[in-house]
Scaffold this active site. Sequence first.
Site, mmCIF file in Angstrom:
data_model
loop_
_atom_site.group_PDB
_atom_site.id
_atom_site.type_symbol
_atom_site.label_atom_id
_atom_site.label_comp_id
_atom_site.label_asym_id
_atom_site.label_seq_id
_atom_site.Cartn_x
_atom_site.Cartn_y
_atom_site.Cartn_z
ATOM 1 N N HIS A 137 106.025 101.072 9.034
ATOM 2 C CA HIS A 137 106.795 102.221 9.512
ATOM 3 C C HIS A 137 108.270 102.010 9.164
ATOM 4 C CE1 HIS A 137 108.158 99.769 12.856
ATOM 5 N NE2 HIS A 137 106.910 99.552 13.240
ATOM 6 N N HIS A 171 110.024 98.613 9.768
ATOM 7 C CA HIS A 171 109.786 97.588 8.743
ATOM 8 C C HIS A 171 110.649 97.843 7.517
ATOM 9 C CE1 HIS A 171 105.737 97.415 10.851
ATOM 10 N NE2 HIS A 171 106.294 96.259 11.080
ATOM 11 N N CYS A 215 99.728 89.431 25.988
ATOM 12 C CA CYS A 215 99.796 90.756 25.348
ATOM 13 C C CYS A 215 99.319 90.604 23.911
ATOM 14 C CB CYS A 215 101.216 91.329 25.371
ATOM 15 S SG CYS A 215 101.348 92.809 24.333
ATOM 16 N N CYS A 269 101.838 91.794 21.185
ATOM 17 C CA CYS A 269 102.933 90.840 20.915
ATOM 18 C C CYS A 269 102.375 89.503 20.462
ATOM 19 C CB CYS A 269 103.759 90.569 22.167
ATOM 20 S SG CYS A 269 104.616 91.961 22.855
ATOM 21 N N CYS A 277 102.832 94.945 29.513
ATOM 22 C CA CYS A 277 103.852 94.495 28.570
ATOM 23 C C CYS A 277 104.973 95.535 28.528
ATOM 24 C CB CYS A 277 103.233 94.340 27.182
ATOM 25 S SG CYS A 277 104.452 94.160 25.889
ATOM 26 N N HIS A 294 105.097 97.119 24.785
ATOM 27 C CA HIS A 294 103.997 97.993 24.354
ATOM 28 C C HIS A 294 103.454 98.898 25.451
ATOM 29 C CE1 HIS A 294 104.099 94.831 21.242
ATOM 30 N NE2 HIS A 294 103.995 95.896 20.477
ATOM 31 N N LYS A 331 111.464 102.840 20.807
ATOM 32 C CA LYS A 331 111.207 101.984 19.650
ATOM 33 C C LYS A 331 110.054 102.535 18.810
ATOM 34 C CE LYS A 331 109.506 97.549 18.196
ATOM 35 N NZ LYS A 331 108.465 96.575 18.424
ATOM 36 N N LYS A 348 103.915 100.757 15.838
ATOM 37 C CA LYS A 348 102.530 101.120 15.552
ATOM 38 C C LYS A 348 101.740 101.217 16.847
ATOM 39 C CE LYS A 348 102.598 97.571 12.823
ATOM 40 N NZ LYS A 348 102.489 96.537 11.802
HETATM 41 O O1 ME8 Z 1 106.667 90.828 14.945
HETATM 42 N N1 ME8 Z 1 112.854 98.971 14.249
HETATM 43 O O2 ME8 Z 1 105.444 91.728 13.195
HETATM 44 P P1 ME8 Z 1 105.806 93.283 13.397
HETATM 45 C C1 ME8 Z 1 113.322 97.894 13.605
HETATM 46 N N2 ME8 Z 1 104.259 89.437 12.745
HETATM 47 N N3 ME8 Z 1 112.602 96.795 13.367
HETATM 48 C C2 ME8 Z 1 111.347 96.782 13.815
HETATM 49 C C3 ME8 Z 1 110.775 97.872 14.507
HETATM 50 C C4 ME8 Z 1 111.599 99.004 14.715
HETATM 51 N N4 ME8 Z 1 111.168 100.091 15.332
HETATM 52 N N5 ME8 Z 1 109.498 97.555 14.824
HETATM 53 C C5 ME8 Z 1 109.291 96.310 14.343
HETATM 54 C C6 ME8 Z 1 105.879 90.713 14.016
HETATM 55 N N6 ME8 Z 1 110.403 95.846 13.746
HETATM 56 C C7 ME8 Z 1 105.360 89.335 13.616
HETATM 57 C C8 ME8 Z 1 106.513 88.568 12.983
HETATM 58 S S1 ME8 Z 1 107.534 86.393 11.818
HETATM 59 C C9 ME8 Z 1 107.039 84.820 11.620
HETATM 60 C C10 ME8 Z 1 106.158 87.156 12.586
HETATM 61 C C11 ME8 Z 1 110.623 94.529 13.134
HETATM 62 O O3 ME8 Z 1 105.019 93.977 12.340
HETATM 63 C C12 ME8 Z 1 110.263 93.412 14.098
HETATM 64 O O4 ME8 Z 1 111.311 93.177 15.005
HETATM 65 O O5 ME8 Z 1 105.613 93.692 14.796
HETATM 66 C C13 ME8 Z 1 110.036 92.282 13.138
HETATM 67 O O6 ME8 Z 1 111.253 91.673 12.790
HETATM 68 C C14 ME8 Z 1 109.413 92.988 11.926
HETATM 69 O O7 ME8 Z 1 109.740 94.366 12.038
HETATM 70 C C15 ME8 Z 1 107.902 92.846 11.872
HETATM 71 O O8 ME8 Z 1 107.355 93.356 13.079
#
Ligand code: ME8
Length: 613
Positions: free
Chosen positions: A18, A21, A126, A129, A143, A146, A290, A293
């Site tokens: 999204h 990311h 959770c 998370c 959580c 979420h 926020k 997904k």
């Molecule tokens: O946390 N706005 O994966 P993830 C900005 N797999 N950044 C966002 C966001 C948003 N709305 N939503 C998510 C994970 N992110 C783990 C990480 S690292 C060893 C493991 C950012 O898919 C989130 O903060 O939930 C993170 O930095 C990245 O996208 C991946 O999030």
Amino acid sequence: MKNFFISTAIAYASSKPHCGHMYEEVIADTIARWNRISGKKVHFSTGLDCHGLKIERYAEKTGKKPEDFVKDISKYFLELCKVYNISYDDFIRTTEKRHKRVVYKLINKLKSKRLIYKDFYEGLYCVDCETYYTEKELDNKNCKIHKKPTEMIKEEGYFFKMSKFKKEIIKELNKNPTFLIPKNRRKEILNRLKDELRDLSISRKNVKWGIPFPNDKNLTIFVWVEALINYLSAIDYPNKKYKEFWPAVHIIGNDIIWQHIVIWGSILKALNIKLPSVLVHGFINLNKEKMSKSLGNVIDPLDIAKKYNIDSIRYFLLREIPFGDDGDFSEEKLIDRHNNELANDLGNLVSRVLAIAEKNFKGKINKSKIDGKLPKNLNLKNIMRFMDNYELNNALNEIWKFVNYCNKHIAEEKLWEMRGKRQETHLYSLLESIRIIAILLSSFIPETSEKICRQLNIKQGNLKDVKFGLIKSYNVKKQGILFKKIEAQNIKEQVHHSIAGIMSMDKIKFEDWKKLDLRVGKIKAVKDHPDADKLYILLVSVGKGEDIQLVAGIKEHYNKQELMNKKVIVLRNLEPAVIRGEESAGMVLAAVSDKRVTLITPDKDIDIGSKVQ
Ligand code: ME8
């Protein structure tokens, strides 16, 4: 420091990316590119977090094997990187052998240091998370991120003696200015560290989709521990590349600071590996919530890329949101910046200067004395300082001051009225300014920079080329415009698809709106209201031959023809209309996009997407 290693968090391969990311990738890409033009050797790694219960469950839902499921998801992330010009050097997936090798190496090292032991664990978990929480950290066992119930998990497994490193982490947070940036994020972690820091459970009994625990095949390694190690497997720890590039700058969002500072920090301390710099950006929100997904309120960056220039999206995010803050993904603001700053300020500057150079000099402009006013108005020191502090929005503001000055300069000097040598001299100074702007912007909006350089007929330089008077002679060629303005009419179409209705607010409280029975209907007929000259009466078909009459205070926004066949939200079981004149407290705007519906009320916006049928 000549070498620079930058990494993003590796996103969960649980569903398509999204805009959150995409934002993280764009930030990392901008910093990586800036370091490249600063003359550093850069390694930029990104990738996917493929294991764990969350992904196991997502895969199960689709009926695919987890390995096939993550393969399919990774295609979207690779496409995202391609479309958004993300200049990564490595895309790591935690299913890769090279990752598993390093994970084993590190777990065995921790074992040999007697920092791992076996015990029982019980706690609230959770799945979204992939994290255990204490009751205090939850909202009535839900959580907070979420907004879903946690699960009680009790099992025997392995623990990492994380508690041993509490003091060192606190010390680093207090003393090491680069460990966690921005500074204001330190307090929340330090506050949490005032409580007892418990040892970390690092294995899972009932999760099959993961890396088996060394010498205990019934267990898998806890996904957070395993995923964090990607930063070292991506640079082939402990070999040449690791020696060349570690420590890293990790770009992450603010929901995973604890894992990077406390868990990762403790693991690295335990292994005597230098600490990285953890750089935290804010969230991309949709209607102040926020984008996630799990919450289901996402904008697909690949969809939005079909609607707007990639550089307009990158520019909007980088300029609009101060680094570290949260920000709303607002298409209206994106369009504003596209039209005003990219099309008007930058686009016009390039187009005007090149047009005169072509018209009066066939594009050939020789080196002349630089007009001192231009270099005087470029504050490179500030730009460098902002970039060193990762204040990307401020760096853009500073570059824009120069763009605007160039435009002002053209107007004040009346460039278009000049002729001959005098005009050529001025054009040379302006072309040099545009060349410098293209270098400075190349990290933020790389495609545009390339387009400008193509028109200037030069190779794009590095920061060392940000000097006036470098090019001996120009032979420029205008090639179309950089940014086509988005017309007001289009904006309305793209952003709103919206309809206003007047509802009786006496009958319903805002808190109750989410419980309503909602239907998307199509407007079949529009009539003037017999008693109120600002209102229409809409006849809306809600399917199965059922029509509903609505009163809508939208006459000033739409003519009748425009409304025909538009989608409208119908709130069922409500008294349809109470006309209240000017103060109409019951005004409802419903913004309908593909899947998401937002009610825009005078008090607040309410996302009601999932309720619509
Ligand atoms: O946390 N706005 O994966 P993830 C900005 N797999 N950044 C966002 C966001 C948003 N709305 N939503 C998510 C994970 N992110 C783990 C990480 S690292 C060893 C493991 C950012 O898919 C989130 O903060 O939930 C993170 O930095 C990245 O996208 C991946 O999030």
